[in-house]
Design a protein around this motif. Structure first.
Motif, short mmCIF file in Angstrom:
data_model
loop_
_atom_site.label_atom_id
_atom_site.label_comp_id
_atom_site.label_asym_id
_atom_site.label_seq_id
_atom_site.Cartn_x
_atom_site.Cartn_y
_atom_site.Cartn_z
N PRO A 447 0.92 -1.26 0.01
CA PRO A 447 -0.07 -0.11 0.02
C PRO A 447 0.87 1.36 -0.20
CG PRO A 447 -0.01 -1.03 2.09
CD PRO A 447 0.74 -1.99 1.28
N LYS A 448 2.19 1.06 0.35
CA LYS A 448 2.81 2.16 0.30
C LYS A 448 3.49 2.71 -1.08
CE LYS A 448 3.15 2.49 5.18
NZ LYS A 448 3.96 2.76 6.34
N ASP A 449 3.60 1.77 -2.04
CA ASP A 449 4.20 1.99 -3.31
C ASP A 449 3.78 2.68 -4.11
OD1 ASP A 449 6.97 0.61 -4.33
OD2 ASP A 449 5.50 1.07 -6.10
N ARG A 450 4.40 3.68 -4.52
CA ARG A 450 3.62 4.77 -5.79
C ARG A 450 3.89 4.18 -7.17
NH1 ARG A 450 8.66 6.60 -5.05
NH2 ARG A 450 9.76 7.23 -6.76
N GLN A 451 5.04 3.36 -7.40
CA GLN A 451 5.01 2.77 -8.65
C GLN A 451 3.89 1.75 -9.23
OE1 GLN A 451 7.22 3.63 -10.54
NE2 GLN A 451 8.91 4.39 -9.33
N ILE A 452 3.24 1.47 -8.29
CA ILE A 452 1.99 0.27 -8.76
C ILE A 452 1.08 1.49 -9.17
CG2 ILE A 452 0.38 -1.18 -8.07
CD1 ILE A 452 2.35 -2.05 -5.97
N TRP A 453 0.92 2.54 -8.63
CA TRP A 453 0.01 3.50 -9.04
C TRP A 453 0.24 4.01 -10.35
CZ3 TRP A 453 -4.58 4.41 -6.52
CH2 TRP A 453 -4.89 4.14 -5.24
N ILE A 454 1.48 4.31 -10.54
CA ILE A 454 1.71 5.21 -11.82
C ILE A 454 1.73 4.00 -12.64
CG2 ILE A 454 3.86 6.16 -12.93
CD1 ILE A 454 4.59 7.22 -10.42
N THR A 455 1.98 2.80 -12.65
CA THR A 455 1.75 1.77 -13.58
C THR A 455 0.44 1.57 -13.95
OG1 THR A 455 3.69 0.47 -12.65
CG2 THR A 455 2.49 -0.68 -14.40
N THR A 467 -9.61 9.69 -19.10
CA THR A 467 -10.24 10.25 -18.03
C THR A 467 -9.81 9.54 -16.64
OG1 THR A 467 -12.05 8.72 -18.31
CG2 THR A 467 -12.31 11.34 -18.88
N LEU A 468 -9.35 8.37 -16.72
CA LEU A 468 -8.98 7.67 -15.68
C LEU A 468 -7.77 8.20 -15.09
CD1 LEU A 468 -10.04 4.00 -15.71
CD2 LEU A 468 -10.93 5.64 -13.94
N VAL A 469 -6.65 8.36 -16.00
CA VAL A 469 -5.39 8.70 -15.54
C VAL A 469 -5.25 9.79 -14.59
CG1 VAL A 469 -3.05 9.53 -16.74
CG2 VAL A 469 -4.70 7.88 -18.00
N GLY A 470 -5.97 11.04 -14.78
CA GLY A 470 -5.79 11.89 -13.69
C GLY A 470 -6.31 11.53 -12.33
N LYS A 471 -7.45 10.74 -12.37
CA LYS A 471 -8.12 10.16 -11.27
C LYS A 471 -7.03 9.53 -10.54
CE LYS A 471 -12.80 10.40 -12.38
NZ LYS A 471 -13.78 9.99 -13.18
N ILE A 472 -6.39 8.60 -11.14
CA ILE A 472 -5.62 7.37 -10.41
C ILE A 472 -4.39 8.17 -9.87
CG2 ILE A 472 -3.75 5.75 -10.84
CD1 ILE A 472 -5.82 4.54 -13.01
N VAL A 473 -3.90 9.22 -10.56
CA VAL A 473 -2.74 9.95 -10.01
C VAL A 473 -3.22 10.75 -8.61
CG1 VAL A 473 -0.94 12.00 -10.24
CG2 VAL A 473 -1.45 10.07 -12.03
N GLU A 474 -4.22 11.36 -8.88
CA GLU A 474 -4.94 12.08 -7.76
C GLU A 474 -5.09 11.13 -6.48
OE1 GLU A 474 -8.40 14.33 -8.47
OE2 GLU A 474 -7.34 15.09 -10.03
N ARG A 475 -5.67 9.97 -6.77
CA ARG A 475 -5.95 8.99 -5.62
C ARG A 475 -4.68 8.43 -5.08
NH1 ARG A 475 -9.25 4.01 -7.07
NH2 ARG A 475 -8.19 3.20 -5.35
N ALA A 476 -3.66 8.15 -6.06
CA ALA A 476 -2.35 7.83 -5.44
C ALA A 476 -1.95 8.60 -4.46
CB ALA A 476 -1.40 7.69 -6.82
N ILE A 477 -2.03 9.77 -4.75
CA ILE A 477 -1.38 10.71 -3.75
C ILE A 477 -2.11 10.84 -2.33
CG2 ILE A 477 -0.91 13.25 -3.17
CD1 ILE A 477 -0.18 13.51 -6.37
N THR A 507 0.19 10.61 -18.42
CA THR A 507 0.28 10.55 -17.31
C THR A 507 1.36 11.54 -16.40
OG1 THR A 507 0.26 8.05 -17.60
CG2 THR A 507 1.10 8.38 -15.72
N CYS A 508 2.43 11.79 -17.46
CA CYS A 508 3.46 12.68 -17.16
C CYS A 508 2.76 13.90 -16.80
CB CYS A 508 4.60 12.72 -18.17
SG CYS A 508 4.93 14.48 -18.70
N GLN A 509 1.85 14.59 -17.51
CA GLN A 509 1.25 15.71 -17.07
C GLN A 509 0.36 15.63 -16.03
OE1 GLN A 509 -0.59 15.82 -21.05
NE2 GLN A 509 0.80 17.27 -21.97
N CYS A 510 -0.29 14.57 -15.87
CA CYS A 510 -1.04 14.48 -14.62
C CYS A 510 -0.17 14.55 -13.41
CB CYS A 510 -2.01 13.14 -14.73
SG CYS A 510 -2.89 13.25 -15.85
N ILE A 511 0.82 13.72 -13.47
CA ILE A 511 1.72 13.78 -12.31
C ILE A 511 2.11 15.35 -11.87
CG2 ILE A 511 3.98 12.94 -11.32
CD1 ILE A 511 3.53 10.50 -12.75
#
Ligand SMILES: Cc1ncc(C[n+]2csc(CCOP(=O)(O)OP(=O)(O)O)c2C)c(N)n1
Ligand SMILES: [Mg+2]
Length: 1560
Positions: A447-455, A467-477, A507-511
């Motif tokens: 649960p603490k790994d960010r790479q999985i989220w980014i993948t 549309t999901l990309v932005g959401k995933i990044v937001e949720r990841a953080i 993904t890059c832009q969302c991050i």
């Protein structure tokens, strides 16, 4: 009387032969072997049989221990006083180990008749043995080998070469040779090789006296081949050039492996030296036997055999190693490596049985298998044993096909659920739906790994779910934050960059969007984002950068700097469209930013869309009416598109609205380009009327006139111009060039001379003058000019570059070495070296140096031009194209006819001595000169007439030479103000005042009176002493304590010679002192004037700069430069000699010189004219205004890269130690800042020299005792200004295993003895204080091993407790000096300053007294000079008037400056002198007496020094055995507080404390 020994009566024998050597005699000591002589060489300090002397009582007999043969006793023990700043070759005064050993032997000698004694002896012995067992000495480890040495014959022994020295005995011990220096010209002449290449022994050259042959004078090796010597010298110079070139670019020597850090280093890496192999083998054998369970010993032994080709022995050894150390992976692996494949498999099979849980062994086992199947089998077995090894899984998966890999991975993630890599690998292999599931599972497990989220985000992007990309990044953080994961912005940005590189732009832009503002304070946002964008762009992550700019602009839409940065980014990395779109948005937000408009217009124009460009500019006008920049851009657009009428109209309009100088210039330029010369001129006139100080208008006018052939008019224009714009160098150049072309050489010279007066220290002007002479064929004159030029601009690269080519070819190399030393990173100098190699036909070297040049300064067009030219002539097509490509890449054009620096390469020829430096650079093409007033105009005409004459007839040439010699043009242009009462002393005082100098120390003399009088008028205190040395010492103290330059002024001749020792002391202590000396008048030099000696030769070896001022106008620039030089680089003393006639007013000098008008005879007239001219030259231009502001001091700062290297090393260290030397206290780092930095670092420090006291009286990190032990055990040693000279036993005290970081401003000191006894891991050439500050800042949070700190602290305290105990022991007579100091230590106030001047008494003080704070301890420094006390105390009191200044004096040393008590009384600078009166020069007697049996020359009397001081206005106090020391000292402090100086005469006896420390 006893009969003399027989040997003395034997006439045939020298009278010392047959006599026993004197006690402690060691061969060679008297012939200069002292450098490495220590107590162990000289033997015991005393013999028990010596007659006792109550003052110099012998110490206890000290026997040399049997097993001490090889002990490295050469390491001088640290002596708190002598350690850094005191006597030579110091040794710890009798440390604990010595004491123990001595005690044992004493006991044996006395026979153990008492039981208690017996018992104690046994205990001591046992303790000692225990101690030795715990820390066996190297020689003990080799006792068996040593025994075998008994069988070695004398011959065999002496032919054992030194390590690494493969020469035979004859080569190693060559017969001494005599060398006679030969001038370079002889060598270079013989380099040609055609003529005489050997010296005929019969010829005069071979013998001291021509014509006779002197036997024994010739080197025995036969004929002298000068050609070879010449070549060797060239090679040597070449090597030195290379060494210097290493320093070019600021590289620092780094030894990445560390020095002798592992056993591996014992293995000779080259095939050559059999002796080395033998020695290494013996050593390793011994290590194996001593510690058979130590795996590295077996590995190193096997490798040694392998290197020497004995593979079977290597295998045997390593197998034995496996037996002895079966639990060592390394040994097994080494065995598998050494064995042939089959055996290796067997070995590794055995290994995995022994160590079944070692992944490395399994991996090796798999490697050894040849077939894929077998490899897979091994991995499977391995995974059965170690199922949770991530590495094994990965390697196993790599061998499988996709399907099998998937199966394996699904098992792998079960076994290693926390291995993110495995999860991600599995996800990659799965189809979209499954991959999502896998990732979800992975997330659950990690649960603490960010790479999985980014993948996951990337996965969605790849499958079009934008549309999901932005959401995933937001949720990841948010999820990670909820899981307490620290959101590290830098990591995320890195991930964004990786995503971009992997093609996941969204993904890059969302991050970026989500992370860019994270954790950044509002006020930091702008610059942080700009830096981020920049760093992304430089790493090729353009989308990231673009996203950052986009975000930044959305937050700061009105910030023009952000728009500009974004526009520059788009211009460099985006498309034309992206740039233009951005610029359009930019100008709507920031319409006032002209640059944005102009960029937009330029982009359109470059794309060929001129109308669009025009309309952008039109809009720009609307937003910025009357903007000069936009006017000019519009004009440029039109004229470059051949729309001259439009351009003209635009300019006319611009002139009517805002006739700025630039607009006028462009208007004239357009007309000039169109051939309308008259119109152009009128425009220029108009412009000049408005803005006469705009140099370019004048230049253009002059050039147009030249073009029209109106040379006279052009000349007038330039002359007027330089009056208005005297600081415009191109104008001076134009004028001088014109004059030269007209053949008016003398006028041109005068012009340039004048230009230099107007623009002192201008390198370009000097260069023009030098080249003028070169073109005129006056090579010698140009050299003389160059010498002056370099005096004025000592670090000018362009001048040094030219200076190289002024030399004859043979001398160029050595000159270029000088040049490189002076200006290390200067491209001109490096270019000169390149050309020099080219001229010598060394193309490869030349290419190398050309390369260096263009790296240092890629904008130096000349360098590219020469480089290209060389490649066109000698290089291959590829090499030529390479240069061309580099130029184009840098944005240069290859229009060789164009202007700028890339010039006419086609017309270049190979460089020649006459035209070496510039192939016609646009940079140096312009120059001019000027005249003043009516009279000078007359002079000009006159000179012109003379010049015409000069250049045409021989007679004229004579006149021209005379004009030059007598400096007539200059004198004519600067009529002397004969009525002025001013004098040169005033100028000296002005410069000193503007540098903040507050005191001048002096002992007066008529030569320097004007300086003293003028300085006092300006409020500078004149402090006159009773000896010049005291004055110079006082200046030294001021320099050290105030961080500025200390100033001492003394009279000519004896005044200066008396100051020699003090100035040498300042040089050794690197103290910036300005020595001002009087001198006889220049005109009387060598004519028998009072006190006229060659003073320059005396001070040249002692000072960084020695200058004689030859005329009044040179005073200011000379003093300015001297003050700059004293403080720059390695600080040190400088000397200015003022001939008396540059210091006195005109009317007095004129009277002294006796100038008369006319004269009866011709001779009289000539003499009178000559004297008059001399006088005029002295005072010409004397009172022209000159700037006295301080010049910039050059401090060599350390680059961040180098600091980082050191940070790396220190951060890994556990047991670091810092040795601080005097340089640490130099400006610009305030001492208090440095103290804080050191405290933050928390590394134990030993302080020496001026850094003593830096950490205050009591500091947790300062150690004062047993430095040697600390150095032996440390893993990192930082030599912060500490030098490996005698103070550190030449580097031998530094532990072999330690990484050493050496920092010093001085290259010689930095590397001292590093070729012999130690080796820096990083050698940092630069300022110590700022380095430590930076290091500390970068190592925030670092802590060294707490145990290390406490061990050192304990040792320190134990030693100090012992000292206190010793202080309580009564001496036979008088007082125990240690007791005196322990009492004083308690009474010293917090502002006390301690001055050390003496021998043993002072050294004792250094152990007991603790300086209270930074810069509160003054000792002589490395020169160990007695006599510094009086002067130092005076300087210290003036810097710290409220402090108690205590001079700790030996009774001998007091004699040098006793008379200064009068100075303290007169100048109201009360100080306290504590004199240790032991009636002798004890530090010397203590050695001399036992060694030679006599204290001759070392005995003094118990004088009443206290009463003598009373005669000089001070109070005297006597302290003897019956006095209470404390109350007496309190009485002294009371007297001092009442404003009295006090001399405290303390009668002291002798203690054992200083025994064993030596003083030669
Ligand atoms: C100018 C100078 N001369 C001579 C010496 C050699 N020297 C070193 S220590 C010493 C003895 C100093 O005697 P004193 O000042 O009485 O101190 P003590 O050792 O007796 O305590 C001498 C002569 C020196 N270092 N410098
Ligand atoms: Mg003495």
């Amino acid at each position: 009387m006893t009969a003399p020994p027989a040997a003395l009566l034997n006439k045939n024998k020298k009278n010392f032969i047959g006599m026993p050597a004197p006690l402690g005699y060691v061969a060679g000591v008297g012939r200069g072997a002292t450098g490495f002589t220590t107590r162990s060489d000289i033997g015991p300090a005393r013999d028990a049989n010596d007659v006792s002397d109550d003052r110099h009582a012998p110490p206890n007999k000290r026997k040399k221990k049997e097993d001490d043969d090889d002990e490295d006793l050469n390491d001088a023990n640290y002596d708190e006083f002598n350690g850094y700043g005191g006597s030579l070759c110091s040794k710890d005064p009798y440390d604990k180990d010595d004491e123990e050993a001595d005690a044992i032997y004493d006991e044996i000698d006395k026979r153990m008749d008492e039981k208690r004694r017996e018992y104690r002896e046994m205990r001591l012995k046992a303790e000692l043995e225990n101690y030795r067992q715990e820390r066996p000495k190297i020689q003990q480890m080799f006792t068996d080998l040593k025994r075998e040495l008994a069988g070695v014959s004398e011959n065999e022994w002496s032919s054992i070469p030194e390590v690494g020295d493969a020469r035979n005995r004859k080569q190693r011990n060559p017969r001494p040779e005599r060398f006679t220096p030969l001038p370079d010209s002889v060598l270079s002449h013989n380099l040609g090789g055609e003529n005489v290449t050997t010296i005929d022994p019969g010829s005069g050259l071979a013998s001291m006296m021509p014509g006779t042959s002197t036997p024994g004078m010739l080197t025995p090796s036969g004929d002298l081949d000068l050609r070879k010597i010449g070549q060797a010298r060239n090679t040597l110079m070449g090597m030195r050039l290379n060494q210097v070139s290493d320093a070019v670019g600021g590289q620092t020597v780094v030894d990445p492996k560390g020095y002798l850090t592992d056993l591996q280093s014992m293995i000779p890496q080259y095939g050559g030296d059999i002796n080395d192999v033998k020695k290494a083998r013996l050593l390793l054998k011994s290590v194996r036997e001593t510690n058979p369970n130590h795996p590295p010993a077996w590995i190193a032994s096997a490798r040694l055999e392998e290197v020497t080709g004995k593979i079977q022995s290597a295998r045997n050894l390593v197998m034995k190693g496996c037996e002895m150390c079966p639990k060592s992976e390394d040994v097994w692996l080494e065995a598998a490596r050494l064995q042939p494949p089959d055996m290796a498999r067997a070995v590794i099979a055995q290994a995995v049985q022994t160590l079944p849980y070692s992944p490395r062994l399994w991996i090796k086992a798999a490697d050894l298998e040849l077939e894929l199947k077998a490899k897979k089998r091994v991995y499977r077995k391995a995974l059965e044993q170690i199922p949770n090894s991530e590495l094994l899984w990965k390697l196993a998966v790599e061998l499988e096909e996709e399907e099998d890999a998937k199966i394996l991975l699904s098992r792998a993630v079960e076994c290693c659920p926390t291995s993110v890599d495995l999860w991600l690998a599995l996800a990659r292999l799965e189809v979209y739906e499954n991959a999502r599931k896998v990732l979800n599972k992975a997330r659950e497990n990690n649960p603490k790994d960010r790479q999985i989220w980014i993948t996951a985000a990337k996965l969605e992007e790849a499958n079009g779910n934008d549309t999901l990309v932005g959401k995933i990044v937001e949720r990841a953080i948010s999820t990670l934050q909820a899981n307490m994961v620290d959101i590290n912005r830098d990591f995320w940005i890195k991930d964004a960059m990786e995503a971009e590189h992997a093609g996941a732009v969204l993904t890059c832009q969302c991050i970026i969007r989500n992370i860019i503002g994270h954790g950044v304070e509002d006020e930091d946002r702008k610059h942080t984002w700009m830096e981020d964008a920049d760093s992304c762009a430089t790493q090729g992550a353009y989308e990231c950068a673009r996203a950052i700019y986009g975000h930044a602009l959305s937050i700061f839409p009105k910030k023009k700097s952000v728009w500009l940065a974004a526009a520059h980014f788009e211009r460099s990395h985006g498309t034309r469209e992206s740039l233009e779109t951005l610029l359009q948005q930019a100008v709507t937000h920031c319409p006032q930013e002209e640059t944005l408009w102009l960029m937009g217009a330029k982009s359109k124009w470059l794309a060929g869309d001129v109308p669009a460009a025009r309309s952008i500019l039109a809009l720009a006008f609307k937003a910025n009416p009357n903007s000069e920049e936009i006017w000019l851009a519009a004009v440029k657009l039109e004229s470059e598109n051949n729309e001259y009428e439009r351009a003209r109209r635009l300019l006319a309009k611009a002139r009517s609205q805002a006739a700025t100088p630039k607009v006028m210039m462009k208007s004239a330029h357009l007309e000039w380009a169109l051939g309308n010369l008259e119109v152009a001129k009128n425009l220029l006139d108009e412009g000049i009327k408005e803005v006469g100080d705009f140099a370019k208008l004048w230049m253009m006018k002059g050039q147009i006139l030249e073009q029209q052939g109106k040379i006279e008019d052009a000349w007038e224009v330039y002359r007027d111009a330089v009056k208005r714009c005297s600081s415009s160098i191109p104008l001076w150049r134009l004028l001088a060039n014109l004059e030269e072309r007209q053949g008016k050489l003398v006028t041109a010279r005068a012009t340039l001379e004048k230009s230099r007066v107007r623009n002192p220290m201008n390198e370009e002007l000097w260069l023009l003058a030098v080249r003028l002479e070169l073109r005129a064929g006056q090579r010698e004159v140009s050299r003389a000019l160059m010498a002056r030029a370099l005096q004025e601009c000592p670090s000018s690269g362009i001048l040094w570059a030219q200076a190289v080519f002024l030399e004859d070819p043979a001398q160029r190399k050595s000159r270029s070495v000088d040049a490189l030393k002076r200006c290390q990173d200067d491209a001109h100098v490096v270019l000169a070296v390149a050309k020099m190699f080219w001229m010598e036909g060394k193309k490869i070297k030349a290419r190398e140096w050309f390369n260096k040049t263009v790296k240092i300064d890629p904008d130096l067009g000349d360098a590219w031009a020469w480089y290209y030219k060389m490649e066109t002539l000698f290089g291959t097509e590829d090499q030529m194209q390479e240069v061309k490509k580099a130029v184009l890449w840098l944005g240069g054009t290859f229009d060789w006819r164009g202007s700028g620096s890339l010039v006419t390469a086609a017309s270049l020829t190979q460089p020649s001595a006459s035209q070496p430096a510039s192939p016609g650079s646009g940079r140096l093409r312009l120059a001019a000169g000027c005249c003043e007033g009516q009279t000078t105009k007359m002079n000009d005409y006159l000179m012109e007439l003379v010049a015409i004459f000069c250049t045409t007839t021989l007679f004229g040439m004579g006149i021209a030479a005379l004009l030059k010699i007598f400096n007539l043009p200059f004198i004519w242009m600067h009529p002397v103000e004969k009525d002025s009462k001013r004098h040169g002393g005033e100028l000296v005082a002005e410069v000193l005042k503007s540098h903040g100098v507050r005191h001048i120390f002096t002992l007066p003399g008529g030569h320097i009176s004007p300086i003293l009088v003028a300085a006092e008028k300006l409020g500078i205190q004149i402090v006159d002493t009773r000896h010049e040395a005291a004055a110079a010492f006082a200046a030294d103290a001021v320099a050290r304590m105030s961080g500025t330059v200390g100033v001492v002024a003394v009279t000519a001749g004896p005044g200066l010679t008396n100051a020699v020792t003090a100035i040498k002391n300042a040089q050794m202590a690197q103290s910036p002192v300005l020595l001002i000396g009087g001198a006889s008048a220049s005109i009387l030099k060598g004519r028998g004037a009072l006190q006229d000696i060659d003073q320059m030769s005396l001070f040249k070896p002692l000072c960084k700069l020695c200058v004689t001022v030859t005329c009044v106008r040179n005073i200011v620039p000379t003093v300015l430069r001297a003050l700059q030089e004293a403080q720059s680089g390695t600080p040190g003393p400088v000397f200015i000699e003022f001939p008396i006639d540059v210091l006195y007013p005109y009317h007095m000098v004129s009277k002294e010189i006796g100038v008369k008008q006319g004269g009866k005879s011709i001779m009289q007239r000539i003499v009178n004219w000559y004297l008059g001219n001399y006088l005029d030259n002295l005072f010409a231009g004397a009172w022209d205004p000159q700037d006295t502001k301080p010049l910039k001091v050059n401090i060599p700062f350390v680059s961040p890269d180098v600091v980082n290297q050191c940070v790396e090393i220190v951060s890994r260290s556990k047991k670091p130690v810092i040795l601080l030397g005097s340089q640490a206290t130099l400006p610009p780092t305030p001492v208090e800042d440095l103290r804080r930095s050191l405290e933050n670092l928390g590394i134990p420090c030993f302080l020496g020299g001026m850094s003593r006291g830096l950490l205050g009286r009591k500091s947790a990190i300062q150690m004062r005792q047993r430095r040697r032990d600390a150095l032996k055990e440390a893993d990192v040693i930082i030599l912060a200004g500490a030098v490996c000279d005698f103070r550190l036993s030449y580097g031998r005290v530094l532990g072999r295993q330690a990484k050493i970081i050496a920092v010093n401003r001085n290259k010689e000191e930095l590397y001292k003895n590093s070729d012999m006894f130690w080796k820096p891991s990083v050698a940092v050439l630069g300022d110590v204080g700022t380095f430590l500050r930076d290091l500390s800042a970068c190592l925030a949070g670092y802590q060294c091993d707490a145990e290390w700190l406490s061990t050192l602290r304990e040792r320190d305290e134990t030693k100090e407790v012992a000292n206190v105990k010793m202080a309580e022991e009564p001496t036979e007579v008088h007082l125990n000096p240690m007791k005196v100091f322990t009492e004083l230590e308690e009474l010293l106030p917090s502002n006390a300053v301690l001055v050390a001047d003496g021998g043993d008494f002072v050294a004792t003080a250094a152990y007991i007294l603790r300086p209270r704070g930074p810069l509160t301890w003054l000792d002589p420094g490395a020169f160990g000079t007695l006599g510094v006390g009086g002067g130092f105390a005076l300087g210290a009191k003036l810097c710290r008037p409220d402090s108690e200044i205590w001079i700790i004096y030996g009774d001998g040393s007091l004699g040098y400056s006793l008379a200064e008590f009068d100075t303290y009384t007169r100048h109201k600078t009360p100080v306290i002198a504590l004199v240790g009166n032991d009636a002798g020069w004890t530090q010397i007697a203590r050695e001399q007496k036992p060694m030679f049996g006599s204290s001759v020359g070392c005995d003094l009397a118990h004088c009443d020094y206290h009463t003598s001081a009373e005669g000089l206005g001070a109070k005297g106090v006597l302290i003897g055995r019956n006095d209470d020391i404390k109350s007496k000292l309190k009485e002294v402090q009371k007297l001092h507080a009442e404003g009295h100086s006090v001399l405290v005469n303390v009668l002291i006896g002798s203690t054992k404390f200083r025994e064993g420390s030596i003083s030669v």
